[in-house]
Design a protein around this motif. Structure first.
Motif, PDB file in Angstrom:
ATOM      1  N   ARG A 110       0.369  -1.159  -0.070  1.00  0.00           N
ATOM      2  CA  ARG A 110      -0.242  -0.209   0.183  1.00  0.00           C
ATOM      3  C   ARG A 110       0.455   1.332   0.158  1.00  0.00           C
ATOM      4  O   ARG A 110       2.254   1.004   0.487  1.00  0.00           O
ATOM      5  N   HIS A 111       0.604   2.477  -1.032  1.00  0.00           N
ATOM      6  CA  HIS A 111       1.292   2.814  -0.759  1.00  0.00           C
ATOM      7  C   HIS A 111       0.592   4.906  -0.628  1.00  0.00           C
ATOM      8  O   HIS A 111       1.184   5.314   0.355  1.00  0.00           O
ATOM      9  N   GLY A 112       0.208   5.020  -2.099  1.00  0.00           N
ATOM     10  CA  GLY A 112      -0.121   6.254  -2.113  1.00  0.00           C
ATOM     11  C   GLY A 112      -0.025   7.547  -2.267  1.00  0.00           C
ATOM     12  O   GLY A 112      -0.094   8.336  -3.279  1.00  0.00           O
ATOM     13  N   SER A 113       0.813   6.740  -4.114  1.00  0.00           N
ATOM     14  CA  SER A 113       1.363   7.583  -5.227  1.00  0.00           C
ATOM     15  C   SER A 113       0.434   7.545  -6.363  1.00  0.00           C
ATOM     16  O   SER A 113      -0.005   6.928  -7.340  1.00  0.00           O
ATOM     17  N   ALA A 114       1.106   9.625  -6.768  1.00  0.00           N
ATOM     18  CA  ALA A 114       0.311   9.020  -7.810  1.00  0.00           C
ATOM     19  C   ALA A 114       2.086   9.285  -9.265  1.00  0.00           C
ATOM     20  O   ALA A 114       1.235   9.305 -10.325  1.00  0.00           O
ATOM     21  N   ARG A 115       2.514   8.110  -8.585  1.00  0.00           N
ATOM     22  CA  ARG A 115       3.523   8.213  -9.516  1.00  0.00           C
ATOM     23  C   ARG A 115       4.103   6.329  -9.028  1.00  0.00           C
ATOM     24  O   ARG A 115       5.544   6.544  -8.815  1.00  0.00           O
ATOM     25  N   PRO A 116       3.294   5.107  -9.356  1.00  0.00           N
ATOM     26  CA  PRO A 116       3.789   4.199  -8.593  1.00  0.00           C
ATOM     27  C   PRO A 116       4.462   2.400  -9.717  1.00  0.00           C
ATOM     28  O   PRO A 116       4.247   2.328  -9.371  1.00  0.00           O
ATOM     29  N   GLN A 117       4.593   4.149 -10.855  1.00  0.00           N
ATOM     30  CA  GLN A 117       5.859   2.837 -11.653  1.00  0.00           C
ATOM     31  C   GLN A 117       6.608   1.842 -11.035  1.00  0.00           C
ATOM     32  O   GLN A 117       7.239   0.846 -10.843  1.00  0.00           O
ATOM     33  N   GLY A 118       7.611   2.609 -10.223  1.00  0.00           N
ATOM     34  CA  GLY A 118       9.079   2.214  -9.416  1.00  0.00           C
ATOM     35  C   GLY A 118       8.756   1.278  -8.043  1.00  0.00           C
ATOM     36  O   GLY A 118       9.022   0.510  -8.115  1.00  0.00           O
ATOM     37  N   ILE A 119       7.484   1.462  -8.033  1.00  0.00           N
ATOM     38  CA  ILE A 119       6.764   1.135  -6.459  1.00  0.00           C
ATOM     39  C   ILE A 119       6.530  -0.389  -6.977  1.00  0.00           C
ATOM     40  O   ILE A 119       6.799  -1.368  -6.186  1.00  0.00           O
ATOM     41  N   VAL A 120       5.578  -0.019  -8.101  1.00  0.00           N
ATOM     42  CA  VAL A 120       4.828  -1.139  -8.543  1.00  0.00           C
ATOM     43  C   VAL A 120       6.172  -2.436  -9.389  1.00  0.00           C
ATOM     44  O   VAL A 120       5.997  -4.082  -9.192  1.00  0.00           O
ATOM     45  N   ALA A 121       7.567  -2.099  -9.819  1.00  0.00           N
ATOM     46  CA  ALA A 121       7.957  -2.847 -10.646  1.00  0.00           C
ATOM     47  C   ALA A 121       9.025  -3.604  -9.466  1.00  0.00           C
ATOM     48  O   ALA A 121       9.761  -4.594  -9.567  1.00  0.00           O
ATOM     49  N   ALA A 122       9.189  -2.678  -7.942  1.00  0.00           N
ATOM     50  CA  ALA A 122      10.010  -2.860  -6.734  1.00  0.00           C
ATOM     51  C   ALA A 122       8.907  -4.338  -5.873  1.00  0.00           C
ATOM     52  O   ALA A 122       9.655  -5.133  -5.937  1.00  0.00           O
ATOM     53  N   LEU A 123       7.869  -4.662  -6.045  1.00  0.00           N
ATOM     54  CA  LEU A 123       6.781  -5.545  -5.731  1.00  0.00           C
ATOM     55  C   LEU A 123       6.911  -6.604  -6.914  1.00  0.00           C
ATOM     56  O   LEU A 123       7.109  -7.529  -5.973  1.00  0.00           O
ATOM     57  N   ALA A 124       6.440  -6.369  -7.719  1.00  0.00           N
ATOM     58  CA  ALA A 124       6.885  -7.296  -9.041  1.00  0.00           C
ATOM     59  C   ALA A 124       8.044  -8.076  -9.160  1.00  0.00           C
ATOM     60  O   ALA A 124       8.106  -9.213  -8.630  1.00  0.00           O
ATOM     61  N   LEU A 125       8.991  -7.274  -8.614  1.00  0.00           N
ATOM     62  CA  LEU A 125      10.824  -8.698  -8.543  1.00  0.00           C
ATOM     63  C   LEU A 125      11.175  -8.710  -6.855  1.00  0.00           C
ATOM     64  O   LEU A 125      11.550 -10.643  -7.108  1.00  0.00           O
ATOM     65  N   LEU A 126       9.405  -8.603  -5.985  1.00  0.00           N
ATOM     66  CA  LEU A 126       9.565  -9.615  -5.538  1.00  0.00           C
ATOM     67  C   LEU A 126       9.249 -10.808  -4.774  1.00  0.00           C
ATOM     68  O   LEU A 126       8.677 -11.434  -4.279  1.00  0.00           O
ATOM     69  N   GLY A 127       7.827 -11.063  -6.064  1.00  0.00           N
ATOM     70  CA  GLY A 127       7.526 -11.785  -6.643  1.00  0.00           C
ATOM     71  C   GLY A 127       5.895 -11.245  -6.199  1.00  0.00           C
ATOM     72  O   GLY A 127       5.240 -12.392  -5.801  1.00  0.00           O
ATOM     73  N   LEU A 128       6.178 -10.293  -5.210  1.00  0.00           N
ATOM     74  CA  LEU A 128       4.401  -9.724  -4.748  1.00  0.00           C
ATOM     75  C   LEU A 128       3.942  -9.458  -5.908  1.00  0.00           C
ATOM     76  O   LEU A 128       4.208  -9.008  -7.157  1.00  0.00           O
TER      77      LEU A 128
END
Length: 451
Positions: A110-128
């Motif tokens: 969970r985050h709160g970002s209007a610029r979520p690309q980096g967060i989404v890429a990071a969670l995918a890298l973790l298998g989430l």
């Protein structure tokens, strides 16, 4: 292959299976910058209730893409208000999840970002593969990022998540649209934005979606709202695994322990009664500080026990059709239809809707929000419109009195006062205090509403 890298049961399927056996999934809003504490929080959550899902909430710097500031804070020992997922190495984040996340305990970012690309890429890298937000709901309340940029950023993020389906994953995305500003937004608009964001996700290719709604000031109106949202989801999201997620009240929280626990229990009952599948809880510490792990665990247990005491019959699509024949659905359907008529591209339609004031969030100061609508709370506790601006609601919505500054203060604290008044029965809804009893209001301090 380690347990962490084996793909566990998808987030959406986990919730669906819990709901099928009549259990409400409970979830905290928890995030710590210290890896050991974050891991401890997840481990404590895992055993707090059944069924339960874990949360890793991201810090404010990372939400706005300011990783250098997050790194400086970490190097200086300055605590952050969440976990900086893009600043720690993947090895550190893997350690937090290793042996914690599994088929019986999914974890959502969970985050709160209007610029979520980096967060989404990071969670995918973790298998989430589970997160939340939306192009409107994670833009207007949280800063001054142009809505145009947020729509583009969220389109890219949704495309990325949808692309994970090719790997065998079933990524899950939750709308935050039903929680706009946390308070004083009439349910018709909350339901409409939640439904529109869910449709935005669906058109990007996502097929596991949850639609949010935040508990407001009237239990009766909240029931209408959740039924309206369920009906809209059924109408707009074919071939989709969807569920409703309810948030315990997001505004000024009761200050007393008894009042806060009572409000939490009412939200759990509301979730079960209306067919919501998941509940985001709040704790007894919400009114004055960030809650501890122990307080989050207590909230999960209180909500889970309250839900277990209320087991109504499962709701069918036919039930939704009947129960959603209410004023909230009429408003939400009018708003959704008006937006969809503006453009075949839903992102463009949302931009046009806000530019023309067809969607207009009351008391929201974002530059892309028209700011011509106002709301009020009537004597029964229902949220309604006092001014509708250019929203196409004239044929379905009445008007109430306009709030003064003192009236706004009263409205903001309405739920807090109702549940802190321990001499009143919990089910009784007091009328708003007279503004004449408040000689002046200098500055209203409101709680930060985190995702």
């Amino acid at each position: 292959m380690t347990a962490l890298h084996q793909r566990p049961l998808s987030f959406g399927r986990f919730v669906a299976e819990a709901q099928a056996r009549g259990a409400l999934v409970v979830q905290p809003r928890m995030g710590f910058c210290d890896p050991a504490r974050m891991r401890a929080g997840l481990l404590a959550t895992k055993t707090a209730a059944d069924p339960v899902v874990g949360t890793v909430t991201i810090d404010s710097y990372t939400r706005v893409g300011d990783e250098p500031s997050a790194v400086r804070a970490l190097n200086s020992g300055v605590p952050l208000n969440g976990f900086p997922i893009t600043s720690y190495s993947p090895h550190t984040s893997h350690w937090i999840l290793d042996g914690v996340r599994d088929a019986g305990f999914p974890v959502q970012i969970r985050h709160g970002s209007a610029r979520p690309q980096g967060i989404v890429a990071a969670l995918a890298l973790l298998g989430l593969d589970a997160t939340e937000g939306g192009p409107v709901s994670y833009c207007l309340p949280y800063g001054r990022t142009p809505l145009l940029d947020s729509v583009r950023n969220w389109q890219e993020s949704c495309d990325f998540l949808a692309g994970l389906r090719a790997t065998g994953a079933e990524p899950h995305l939750e709308t935050f649209g039903g929680c706009m500003l946390g308070q004083l937004c009439p349910p018709g608009l909350l339901v409409a934005i939640s439904a529109l964001e869910a449709l935005f996700f669906h058109r990007a290719g996502l097929r596991s979606i949850s639609l949010s709604y935040a508990q407001q000031t009237s239990a009766e109106q909240d029931r209408e709202a959740v039924h309206a949202l369920r009906r809209l989801a059924g109408e707009l999201l074919p071939d989709t695994d969807w569920h409703i997620v309810l948030y315990t009240y997001m505004g000024l929280y009761p200050k007393t322990r008894r009042g806060s626990l009572d409000l939490l229990e009412r939200s759990a009952e509301l979730a079960v009664e209306t067919g919501a599948a998941r509940l985001i809880v709040k704790t007894t510490a919400e009114s004055h500080r960030i809650p501890t792990i122990e307080e989050n665990v207590q909230a999960l247990r209180v909500a889970s026990r309250a839900a277990a005491r209320h087991r109504p019959h499962a709701l069918s699509p036919a039930d939704d059709l009947v129960l959603a024949d209410n004023p909230v659905y009429a408003e939400a359907r009018a708003l959704v239809d008006a937006v969809l008529d503006l453009d075949d591209d839903l992102g463009q339609a949302l931009l046009k809707a806000f530019a023309r004031g067809h969607l207009d969030v009351p008391y929201c100061l974002h530059p892309d929000n028209a700011g011509r609508t106002r709301s009020h709370i009537d004597r029964s506790g229902r949220l309604g419109w006092s001014e509708i601006g250019s929203m196409p609601l004239g044929h379905v919505s009445g008007r109430g009195r306009r709030l003064t500054a003192a009236g706004l203060y009263d409205a903001l604290s309405f739920v807090q006062r109702r549940h802190d008044q321990t001499d009143l029965p919990a089910a009784r809804t007091p009328s708003l205090p007279s503004a004449a009893r408040r000689p002046s209001v200098h500055r209203q301090h409101t709680q930060e509403v985190a995702p």
